[in-house]
Design a protein around this motif. Structure first.
Motif, PDB file in Angstrom:
ATOM      1  N   TRP A  45       0.903  -1.096   0.092  1.00  0.00           N
ATOM      2  CA  TRP A  45       0.022   0.162  -0.057  1.00  0.00           C
ATOM      3  C   TRP A  45       0.843   1.346  -0.042  1.00  0.00           C
ATOM      4  N   PHE A 232      -2.919  -5.631  -1.968  1.00  0.00           N
ATOM      5  CA  PHE A 232      -2.716  -4.793  -2.965  1.00  0.00           C
ATOM      6  C   PHE A 232      -2.640  -5.311  -4.344  1.00  0.00           C
ATOM      7  N   ALA A 264      -6.524   2.107  -1.746  1.00  0.00           N
ATOM      8  CA  ALA A 264      -7.477   1.126  -1.877  1.00  0.00           C
ATOM      9  C   ALA A 264      -8.759   1.712  -2.691  1.00  0.00           C
TER      10      ALA A 264
END
Length: 302
Positions: A45, A232, A264
């Motif tokens: 992320w 991810f 996200a």
């Protein structure tokens, strides 16, 4: 506050929760393979956020994501909380007060799910309810227990990969037809159906055949034996296909900051779920900890 002042907790309350502080701690807050997927989840992320365009970030900052407590059980053996029942009661109450949506999960023994249901009922609230992949007969029994509290319900297919649990309570590798029976039943009651733990090509094939209301991308926080990789990476590769085969995408795994949430969202997630951050915040500062966490996630420090 450190572990010397709270020695009962198995969480080490690391300054940054990135998978390095609890390597191989199972039971505990760690995962298999030296926390490999836990570590990858957190790192991916951060790396992905760096690639987001400034106009994308600005747009997403004006569209707050839904933040939901991830389904968790095993408060005593994994978190080190003093009492299983109190954990759900304390966690549910604090999350609601802080403005988070709720989820509860089940485990062995059945009291784990029952305590979660009781905690939600006590607050006169709703929660997404995630059930292990038992036989459908057993799942229907649990749906009856949770009747009246569900804003969504799903099957936690990735828990099949927890070998000790699979053997202990006879979990099944669910087929699309088995899941369709559950989806039809729930949809007639106006309850969206979710498949949790979508992380492999086999999982992808399953949800493309089923077309659930919600596809919940997760590798169980890096706590199950599955393919190596981050949540991810799976989401970014399969975003378009996932969007074509469900109504919503939910995701958890390694999300720690507002920037992670924006990333996200940029890759298609409508609901962001967190497990370890809420558990840690509760352990070390009770409701104040969860309130502070939610403030940071929804627009404070990232």
């Amino acid at each position: 506050m450190d572990m010397e002042t709270k020695p009962q907790f198995k969480c080490r309350n690391c300054k940054v929760c990135n998978g390095y502080g609890c390597i191989d701690q199972m039971p505990g807050m760690g995962g298999p393979n030296h926390n490999r997927n836990f570590i990858l989840n957190c790192a991916a992320w951060k790396d992905a956020y760096k690639t987001l365009r400034e106009d994308t970030i600005a747009k997403l900052n004006g569209q707050p994501a839904a933040i939901r407590l991830a389904p968790m059980t095993g408060a005593v053996e994994n978190v080190g909380y003093e009492d299983e029942k109190n954990f759900y009661s304390d966690l549910v109450h604090a999350c609601l007060e802080a403005g988070a949506l709720l989820s509860i999960g089940d485990g062995c023994p059945d009291t784990k799910l029952q305590f979660g249901i009781e905690a939600v009922k006590k607050e006169n609230a709703k929660a997404s309810v995630f059930i292990k992949p038992y036989t459908n007969e057993k799942i229907f029994e649990r749906l009856e227990w949770a009747d009246g509290i569900m804003d969504a319900c799903g099957v936690d297919i990735d828990s099949y990969n927890i070998i000790t649990m699979r053997n202990k309570v006879n979990l099944e590798k669910k087929t699309a037809s088995q899941l369709k029976e559950l989806q039809t039943h729930l949809n007639t009651k106006g309850i969206p159906f979710a498949v949790k733990g979508v992380f492999t090509q086999e999982d992808l094939d399953l949800v493309c055949e089923l077309k659930p209301d919600i596809i919940y991308v997760s590798n169980h926080g890096g706590r199950v034996e599955t393919e190596e990789g981050s949540v991810f990476d799976f989401l970014s590769v399969h975003k378009t296909l996932l969007e074509k085969n469900c109504g919503q995408i939910w995701v958890d795994g390694g999300i720690r900051t507002r920037n992670d949430i924006l990333t996200a969202q940029a890759y298609g997630a409508q609901c962001i779920l967190l497990g370890r951050p809420f558990a840690t915040a509760l352990c070390y500062d009770k409701a104040n900890g969860i309130q502070s966490l939610m403030q940071n996630l929804t627009g404070g420090a990232a």
